[in-house]
Design a protein around this motif. Sequence first.
Motif, PDB file in Angstrom:
ATOM      1  N   GLU A  38      11.166 -45.555 -14.195  1.00  0.00           N
ATOM      2  CA  GLU A  38      11.471 -46.104 -15.985  1.00  0.00           C
ATOM      3  C   GLU A  38      10.195 -45.698 -16.862  1.00  0.00           C
ATOM      4  OE1 GLU A  38      13.004 -46.932 -12.887  1.00  0.00           O
ATOM      5  OE2 GLU A  38      14.092 -45.415 -12.813  1.00  0.00           O
ATOM      6  N   ALA A  39       9.421 -46.386 -16.698  1.00  0.00           N
ATOM      7  CA  ALA A  39       7.959 -47.094 -16.715  1.00  0.00           C
ATOM      8  C   ALA A  39       7.312 -46.052 -17.924  1.00  0.00           C
ATOM      9  CB  ALA A  39       7.002 -47.509 -15.845  1.00  0.00           C
ATOM     10  N   ASP A  40       6.557 -46.523 -18.937  1.00  0.00           N
ATOM     11  CA  ASP A  40       6.274 -45.704 -19.269  1.00  0.00           C
ATOM     12  C   ASP A  40       4.390 -45.934 -18.543  1.00  0.00           C
ATOM     13  OD1 ASP A  40       7.591 -45.337 -21.595  1.00  0.00           O
ATOM     14  OD2 ASP A  40       7.655 -47.008 -22.305  1.00  0.00           O
ATOM     15  N   VAL A  41       3.887 -46.824 -18.179  1.00  0.00           N
ATOM     16  CA  VAL A  41       2.992 -47.060 -17.536  1.00  0.00           C
ATOM     17  C   VAL A  41       3.173 -48.541 -16.024  1.00  0.00           C
ATOM     18  CG1 VAL A  41       2.391 -49.207 -18.760  1.00  0.00           C
ATOM     19  CG2 VAL A  41       0.563 -47.913 -17.362  1.00  0.00           C
ATOM     20  N   SER A  42       2.277 -47.541 -15.507  1.00  0.00           N
ATOM     21  CA  SER A  42       2.589 -48.375 -13.860  1.00  0.00           C
ATOM     22  C   SER A  42       1.808 -49.318 -13.665  1.00  0.00           C
ATOM     23  CB  SER A  42       3.167 -47.512 -13.081  1.00  0.00           C
ATOM     24  OG  SER A  42       4.367 -47.477 -13.071  1.00  0.00           O
ATOM     25  N   ILE A  43       1.217 -50.351 -13.246  1.00  0.00           N
ATOM     26  CA  ILE A  43       0.003 -50.814 -12.554  1.00  0.00           C
ATOM     27  C   ILE A  43      -0.038 -51.872 -11.248  1.00  0.00           C
ATOM     28  CG2 ILE A  43      -1.493 -52.976 -13.508  1.00  0.00           C
ATOM     29  CD1 ILE A  43       0.874 -53.556 -16.163  1.00  0.00           C
ATOM     30  N   LEU A  44      -1.063 -51.381 -11.152  1.00  0.00           N
ATOM     31  CA  LEU A  44      -0.940 -51.144  -9.622  1.00  0.00           C
ATOM     32  C   LEU A  44      -2.695 -52.372  -9.669  1.00  0.00           C
ATOM     33  CD1 LEU A  44      -0.773 -50.430  -6.289  1.00  0.00           C
ATOM     34  CD2 LEU A  44      -2.804 -49.053  -6.056  1.00  0.00           C
ATOM     35  N   ASN A  45      -2.181 -53.589  -9.427  1.00  0.00           N
ATOM     36  CA  ASN A  45      -3.166 -54.922  -8.346  1.00  0.00           C
ATOM     37  C   ASN A  45      -3.764 -55.006  -7.337  1.00  0.00           C
ATOM     38  OD1 ASN A  45      -4.786 -56.816  -8.614  1.00  0.00           O
ATOM     39  ND2 ASN A  45      -3.558 -58.259  -9.243  1.00  0.00           N
ATOM     40  N   SER A  46      -4.535 -53.937  -6.938  1.00  0.00           N
ATOM     41  CA  SER A  46      -4.773 -53.820  -5.466  1.00  0.00           C
ATOM     42  C   SER A  46      -5.875 -54.720  -4.386  1.00  0.00           C
ATOM     43  CB  SER A  46      -5.203 -52.770  -5.179  1.00  0.00           C
ATOM     44  OG  SER A  46      -7.113 -52.926  -6.550  1.00  0.00           O
ATOM     45  N   CYS A  47      -5.633 -54.621  -3.183  1.00  0.00           N
ATOM     46  CA  CYS A  47      -6.290 -55.638  -2.403  1.00  0.00           C
ATOM     47  C   CYS A  47      -7.094 -54.789  -1.931  1.00  0.00           C
ATOM     48  CB  CYS A  47      -5.433 -56.482  -1.842  1.00  0.00           C
ATOM     49  SG  CYS A  47      -5.881 -57.200  -0.437  1.00  0.00           S
ATOM     50  N   THR A  48      -8.506 -55.192  -0.533  1.00  0.00           N
ATOM     51  CA  THR A  48      -9.359 -54.614  -0.264  1.00  0.00           C
ATOM     52  C   THR A  48      -9.859 -54.911   0.635  1.00  0.00           C
ATOM     53  OG1 THR A  48     -10.864 -52.923  -0.006  1.00  0.00           O
ATOM     54  CG2 THR A  48     -11.216 -55.007  -1.422  1.00  0.00           C
ATOM     55  N   VAL A  49      -8.700 -56.117   1.519  1.00  0.00           N
ATOM     56  CA  VAL A  49      -9.498 -56.933   2.441  1.00  0.00           C
ATOM     57  C   VAL A  49     -10.095 -56.903   3.790  1.00  0.00           C
ATOM     58  CG1 VAL A  49      -6.870 -58.017   3.620  1.00  0.00           C
ATOM     59  CG2 VAL A  49      -8.831 -59.101   3.715  1.00  0.00           C
ATOM     60  N   VAL A  50      -9.219 -55.467   4.195  1.00  0.00           N
ATOM     61  CA  VAL A  50      -9.539 -55.037   5.607  1.00  0.00           C
ATOM     62  C   VAL A  50      -9.164 -53.390   5.299  1.00  0.00           C
ATOM     63  CG1 VAL A  50      -8.721 -56.750   6.725  1.00  0.00           C
ATOM     64  CG2 VAL A  50      -7.280 -55.128   6.229  1.00  0.00           C
ATOM     65  N   GLU A  51      -9.038 -52.231   6.301  1.00  0.00           N
ATOM     66  CA  GLU A  51      -9.819 -51.200   6.200  1.00  0.00           C
ATOM     67  C   GLU A  51      -7.769 -50.425   5.690  1.00  0.00           C
ATOM     68  OE1 GLU A  51     -11.490 -47.058   8.859  1.00  0.00           O
ATOM     69  OE2 GLU A  51     -11.813 -49.149   9.356  1.00  0.00           O
ATOM     70  N   LYS A  52      -7.479 -51.370   6.805  1.00  0.00           N
ATOM     71  CA  LYS A  52      -5.778 -50.305   6.601  1.00  0.00           C
ATOM     72  C   LYS A  52      -5.061 -51.039   5.124  1.00  0.00           C
ATOM     73  CE  LYS A  52      -1.215 -51.900   8.733  1.00  0.00           C
ATOM     74  NZ  LYS A  52      -0.409 -52.614  10.058  1.00  0.00           N
ATOM     75  N   THR A  53      -5.741 -52.152   4.942  1.00  0.00           N
ATOM     76  CA  THR A  53      -5.178 -52.474   3.605  1.00  0.00           C
ATOM     77  C   THR A  53      -5.941 -51.712   2.351  1.00  0.00           C
ATOM     78  OG1 THR A  53      -5.224 -54.764   3.673  1.00  0.00           O
ATOM     79  CG2 THR A  53      -4.635 -53.881   1.812  1.00  0.00           C
ATOM     80  N   GLU A  54      -6.510 -50.977   2.361  1.00  0.00           N
ATOM     81  CA  GLU A  54      -7.423 -50.072   2.362  1.00  0.00           C
ATOM     82  C   GLU A  54      -6.556 -48.774   1.393  1.00  0.00           C
ATOM     83  OE1 GLU A  54     -11.622 -47.528   2.198  1.00  0.00           O
ATOM     84  OE2 GLU A  54     -11.612 -48.683   2.368  1.00  0.00           O
ATOM     85  N   ARG A  55      -6.628 -48.052   3.529  1.00  0.00           N
ATOM     86  CA  ARG A  55      -5.285 -47.065   2.898  1.00  0.00           C
ATOM     87  C   ARG A  55      -4.835 -46.472   2.440  1.00  0.00           C
ATOM     88  NH1 ARG A  55      -7.806 -48.005   8.786  1.00  0.00           N
ATOM     89  NH2 ARG A  55      -5.705 -48.399   9.043  1.00  0.00           N
ATOM     90  N   ASN A  56      -3.832 -48.081   2.633  1.00  0.00           N
ATOM     91  CA  ASN A  56      -2.391 -48.064   1.994  1.00  0.00           C
ATOM     92  C   ASN A  56      -2.188 -48.115   0.711  1.00  0.00           C
ATOM     93  OD1 ASN A  56      -1.269 -48.947   4.269  1.00  0.00           O
ATOM     94  ND2 ASN A  56      -1.129 -50.729   4.451  1.00  0.00           N
ATOM     95  N   MET A  57      -3.546 -48.781   0.198  1.00  0.00           N
ATOM     96  CA  MET A  57      -3.436 -49.046  -1.635  1.00  0.00           C
ATOM     97  C   MET A  57      -3.509 -47.458  -1.927  1.00  0.00           C
ATOM     98  SD  MET A  57      -3.569 -52.274  -2.263  1.00  0.00           S
ATOM     99  CE  MET A  57      -2.243 -52.245  -1.694  1.00  0.00           C
ATOM    100  N   LEU A  58      -4.454 -46.525  -1.229  1.00  0.00           N
ATOM    101  CA  LEU A  58      -4.855 -45.060  -1.816  1.00  0.00           C
ATOM    102  C   LEU A  58      -3.539 -44.455  -1.698  1.00  0.00           C
ATOM    103  CD1 LEU A  58      -8.273 -44.398  -0.155  1.00  0.00           C
ATOM    104  CD2 LEU A  58      -7.316 -44.651  -2.465  1.00  0.00           C
ATOM    105  N   ARG A  59      -2.858 -44.724  -0.323  1.00  0.00           N
ATOM    106  CA  ARG A  59      -0.900 -44.316  -0.298  1.00  0.00           C
ATOM    107  C   ARG A  59      -0.430 -44.665  -1.641  1.00  0.00           C
ATOM    108  NH1 ARG A  59      -0.964 -44.888   3.915  1.00  0.00           N
ATOM    109  NH2 ARG A  59       0.499 -46.693   4.117  1.00  0.00           N
ATOM    110  N   ARG A  60      -0.441 -46.081  -1.482  1.00  0.00           N
ATOM    111  CA  ARG A  60       0.502 -46.255  -2.625  1.00  0.00           C
ATOM    112  C   ARG A  60       0.047 -45.457  -4.257  1.00  0.00           C
ATOM    113  NH1 ARG A  60       5.459 -46.271  -4.378  1.00  0.00           N
ATOM    114  NH2 ARG A  60       6.105 -48.090  -5.236  1.00  0.00           N
ATOM    115  N   ALA A  61      -0.520 -45.539  -5.104  1.00  0.00           N
ATOM    116  CA  ALA A  61      -1.844 -45.045  -5.707  1.00  0.00           C
ATOM    117  C   ALA A  61      -0.917 -43.462  -6.028  1.00  0.00           C
ATOM    118  CB  ALA A  61      -3.200 -45.218  -5.851  1.00  0.00           C
TER     119      ALA A  61
END
Length: 416
Positions: A38-61
Amino acid sequence: MARYHIETYGCTSNRGESRSIESALRDAGHYRVDGPKEADVSILNSCTVVEKTERNMLRRAEELDEQTADLIVTGCMALAQSEEFQQADIDAQVLHWDDVPEAVTNGECPTPGPGTEPVLDGVVGILPIARGCMSNCSYCITKQATGRIDSPSVEENVEKARALVHAGAKELRVTGQDTGVYGWDEGERKLPELLDRICDIDGEFRVRVGMANPGGVHGIREELADVFARNEKLYDFLHAPVQSGSDEVLAEMRRQHRVDKFLDIVETFDDTLDHWTLSTDFIVGFPTETEADHEQSMALFREVRPEKVNVTRFSKRPGTDAAEMKGLGGQTKKDRSKAMSELKHEVVAEAYEELIGTTREVLVVEEGTGDSVKCRDSAYRQIIVQNADEHGLEPGDFAEVEVTSHQTVYAFGTPV
């Protein structure tokens, strides 16, 4: 006017950044919608504290890129590893937190005035007092995103806190990458002064101090403990991450403290406060950690008996010096993590067991599962009250409860 969707991952400080972004967007006339489609723009405020988090961020992006017209990625991973999003062929603007509102407003920079209504999370007000830190830890990628400490004035932070209280905040969470070094960029140690001033604000509320590295706390430990002792509004709670019980490992981590400084802090708070909660962090399986080093961490854990503990297995973060070190085997890290986690449950359960039968004044902070509410006592221990409607309790209320039982990391209580 734009419709925006925002998602936030990671620490309380990141949540504070998102609230600042949202405040600026609302001032500019934009409004939030429920989902990316429903959005004109989505904002992803990301975290990168560990490698698993990094993978999750890329998948969500990748998911958000498919679901929304425009995507903005900000936060720690965006600032420290922007190339990861490009390599994943994600069509997004990668921006610093401060640049997000202007990007959404197509170059029109919003200028929130002093009368802007504070953003609350229920009855919890998040107060980021500074950005960045003074450390240079060999394993940390977050520093690449946040930089050195940048401290607004005490007066500016007090006014933000006052606005939150006037808007209905009952719990203020003082946050930052390292609250203990607040003011160091100006050559001063300002955290004790700031906490005193916040506690002088009229109103009935509580204040929780966020993560403060032992290296910054050590030099102000006596003054800081005295601030806790004289201010009932302050939760008697300190999060000081030690990370290892081995001085050799701490040196390789480039931490700004050694075990003796951490123990000095614990001893000072023990001597000054009758009841308080020590929260700390341990990294297990750092590349240079020997079995003897691990045993030193376990021994330190047993000695100080922290009631709240984060146990993290070491993972290599790109661009950090520790990433170049020869790592330990996965099974070794798993075994050490399991041993410390078992000790954690033993120690924390013992602390909550001792609460049974006592009466505690608590603040109802948020709704729980079903008809329950989550409360915090004066030392920030979590106490669950069930059948909240029956007792007439809701977030923001203060109450006296008798602790009746526990479930290892939290207790159950009944109003009296």
